[in-house]
Write an enzyme that holds these catalytic residues in place. Structure first.
Site, PDB file in Angstrom:
ATOM      1  CG  HIS A   1      -3.264  -8.455 -13.500  1.00 18.01           C
ATOM      2  ND1 HIS A   1      -3.600  -9.783 -13.415  1.00 18.01           N
ATOM      3  CD2 HIS A   1      -2.469  -8.212 -12.423  1.00 18.01           C
ATOM      4  CE1 HIS A   1      -3.045 -10.319 -12.340  1.00 18.01           C
ATOM      5  NE2 HIS A   1      -2.351  -9.389 -11.716  1.00 18.01           N
ATOM      6  CD  GLU A   2      -0.587  -4.839 -11.736  1.00 16.58           C
ATOM      7  OE1 GLU A   2      -0.870  -4.591 -10.546  1.00 16.58           O
ATOM      8  OE2 GLU A   2       0.056  -5.856 -12.076  1.00 16.58           O
TER       9      GLU A   2
ATOM     10  CG  HIS B   1      -3.910  -6.196  -8.085  1.00 10.50           C
ATOM     11  ND1 HIS B   1      -4.145  -7.208  -7.188  1.00 10.50           N
ATOM     12  CD2 HIS B   1      -3.067  -6.713  -9.023  1.00 10.50           C
ATOM     13  CE1 HIS B   1      -3.477  -8.292  -7.563  1.00 10.50           C
ATOM     14  NE2 HIS B   1      -2.826  -8.024  -8.677  1.00 10.50           N
TER      15      HIS B   1
ATOM     16  CD  GLU C   1      -2.587 -11.985  -9.048  1.00 10.02           C
ATOM     17  OE1 GLU C   1      -2.396 -11.995 -10.282  1.00 10.02           O
ATOM     18  OE2 GLU C   1      -2.153 -11.090  -8.292  1.00 10.02           O
TER      19      GLU C   1
END
Length: 613
Positions: free
Chosen positions: A379-380, A383, A407
């Site tokens: 997830h990060e 980003h 996001e």
């Protein structure tokens, strides 16, 4: 004339004319002119490089020729500096651009625009320094109250300086003059109009915030973070309550100042605009209502199904070091450039960009379960890939479009790649390599396990079917607080009641309930909705990406992610803030504004098949 000799870099001449400015060395072989205050007449930095120090030993004639060349170059630079219009003159009046050659860029001919960019880039660097302090606080700094107080004072002082630089009256004058120059300029332009538009929007919004309020906000954020960490550890909402009230009150004060005389804008909409430009509360109410109406009955069918995938593949003992290495390997395969970033561990997973050349991510791991740490890293990592592929102009136009779009980039990789069966056909051998022969599950079994719907307490650990409801809960609570319909003291009871009604779980403690997220302590009121906007955007992007890349699944199964990343860079990353909103980018790049139906269809199709309901 200073002569510096380095065995690694060779030989460098440094020529300086300055008044009280420390010696600076630029990477050779370049010539740089830097403008400072009116007190400083000029700073000229000229560097000339030889392949090695031994090359400096030359005959006298050659040495004299070199000295003559240096004097000539220096004289030319000083002459150009003396005849150029000063920064103060640029701020005083527009440039005469109408007679300039059409082959010159707007930056070449507009002193006001050039000076404005210099000032804006300086503000960007100050903001990046603040990011360094923030990253250190959340990852490395001691949690002692004294350390938090000292860091709060440091960040408050820096915030005050940054705010003053960003809102000084000269910026307005330069904006006006640059706008006038651009209106007369008959050469080719690219991003100049959008840069000026963004600058004016932010300037006028930030100008309304007193420096005292900006400094108070920064100090409170540092103090509140430490208070939140302790309250969460102690499961003590009452201890955090007065600080949390101060956070909401200060956030409202900032938003009220930013909207100025435009009282027709809801205060919560103004807060949302800080994170999701151009997305009013009314539109979010409509989008979220559509999603909630579809997901609540779908969740009920899934939970009632007798066909449930086993989650055994998630259970066991998994060394943290092995998880960290596995996460690093997968995140780098997806496109994270570890040469221009790093991966650390923190209480709450997050991403921090100090520049496109230095983007850092964190995750957290536990030994009794492996997926949450990996999912947090992916997830990060999504980003971070976005941040690493933005332009590096040092201007707002090359920053991320909005938090909803940000996001979407993390959820694209986490959900539409990382939760797919093709992904686990590629990644399951990596799990076996990391955890040994005892991990004997098939890709299909791993796919079922990571997609299991198990209503839980923690948002960042929620499955993708219940995750939207976690977000809607937080959105409704903060919206009601800002609207005056809910008191801070009532947050725990309201939270627990909504979790029971929406997610069908009982909350045993505030630490696992309303104290689990860092956002409110960071005064990020209006941030939570961007998570669900990002989910819907990710589904829409995935739909169109698969149209453009028909063998999408085959590439994922083979671990070939470059073309997918390149598609995202083409459609999203490279544009920065050149579009005015998420809707505007989507409409131009894929043909329609944000449409939550793609998200609803994705979840309905996937979980109806997985749970045979």
């Amino acid at each position: 004339v200073s002569l510096l000799v380095s065995p690694r870099r060779g030989l460098t001449y440094v020529v300086l004319l300055h008044v009280g400015i420390p010696t600076l060395v630029a990477p050779p072989p370049v010539v740089v002119i830097m403008r400072f205050s009116a007190v400083t007449t000029a700073l000229v930095l000229a560097t000339f490089r030889y392949p090695s120090a031994s090359a400096f030993v030359k005959p006298a004639a050659a040495a004299a020729a070199r000295r003559s060349n240096i004097r000539s170059a220096l004289a030319t630079l000083i002459s150009r500096k003396m005849t150029a219009t000063s920064s103060e003159a640029a701020a005083a009046s527009p440039s005469d651009t109408s007679s300039e050659s059409a082959t010159k860029s707007f930056e070449d001919v507009s002193d006001a625009y050039r000076d404005l960019l210099t000032r804006l880039r300086a503000v960007t660097q100050l903001k990046r320094v603040s990011s360094v302090l923030s990253y250190d606080q959340q990852v490395f700094m001691p949690h002692a109250p004294e350390a938090a107080a000292a860091r709060g004072a440091q960040m408050a002082a820096l915030a005050a300086v940054t705010h003053e630089k960003a809102t000084e009256e000269t910026i307005r004058t330069l904006l006006d003059n640059a706008d006038a120059d651009l209106a007369r300029f008959d050469g080719e332009t690219t991003d100049e109009a959008r840069i000026l538009e963004l600058t004016r929007e932010d300037y006028e919004k930030n100008e309304r915030i007193p420096s005292e309020l900006e400094a108070r906000k920064a100090e409170l954020s540092a103090r509140a973070h430490s208070a939140w960490v302790k309250a969460r550890q102690d499961d003590d909402f009452k201890a955090f309550e007065p600080v949390l009230k101060e956070c909401f009150d200060t956030a409202k004060e900032v938003a009220d100042a930013q909207r100025g005389d435009n009282g027709g804008v809801l205060l919560y909409t103004q807060m949302l605009d800080e994170f999701e430009r151009g997305m009013a509360a009314e539109r979010i109410d409509s989008i979220f209502g559509q999603i909630q109406d579809a997901l609540v009955p779908l969740l009920a069918r899934v939970l009632a199904s007798e066909t449930k995938p086993s989650t055994d593949a998630l259970k066991g003992t998994f060394p943290v070091k092995a998880q960290e290495e596995l996460s690093r390997k997968i995140v780098e395969s997806l496109g994270f450039d570890s040469d221009h970033g790093r991966i650390d561990v923190s209480v709450h997973p997050f991403t921090m960009s100090l520049s496109p050349a230095d983007v850092r991510i964190t995750s957290r791991f536990r030994e009794d379960e492996w997926y949450q740490g990996l999912a947090g890293s992916v997830h990060e990592g999504g980003h971070a890939v976005y941040e690493q592929n933005l332009g590096d102009s040092g201007l707002d136009i090359d920053s991320y479009l909005s938090m909803g779009m940000h996001e979407s980039q993390s959820l694209f990789w986490e959900r539409h790649v990382g939760l797919s069966l093709p992904f686990w056909k590629w990644a399951t051998p990596l799990l076996k390599e990391a955890f040994g022969n005892d991990f004997s599950y098939s890709p299909e079994e791993v796919y079922g396990a990571v997609n299991g719907v198990v209503p839980g307490l923690i948002r960042v650990e929620a499955d993708e079917l219940t995750y939207p409801l976690h977000v809607i809960l937080r959105y409704q609570i903060e919206r009601d607080i800002i609207g005056g319909n809910l008191d801070i003291s009532d947050i725990p009871a309201t939270w627990n009641s909504m979790m029971k009604d929406m997610v069908e779980v009982d909350v045993p403690s505030d630490a696992k309930g309303c104290l689990q997220d860092v956002h409110w302590s960071a005064l990020a009121i209006g941030y939570f909705p961007t998570y669900l906007l990002g989910s819907a955007t990710a589904a829409q992007l995935a739909h169109y990406c698969k149209q453009d890349i028909p063998d999408f699944d085959s590439k994922v199964e083979a671990g070939e992610f470059k073309e997918i990343k390149a598609w995202l860079t083409s459609k999203v990353h490279r544009h920065g803030r050149r579009y005015r909103s998420l809707d505007a980018l989507l409409e131009d790049q894929v043909g329609e504004k944000l449409n939550p139906q793609y998200f609803i269809d994705y979840l309905t199709s996937k979980y109806s098949a997985l749970y045979k309901c």
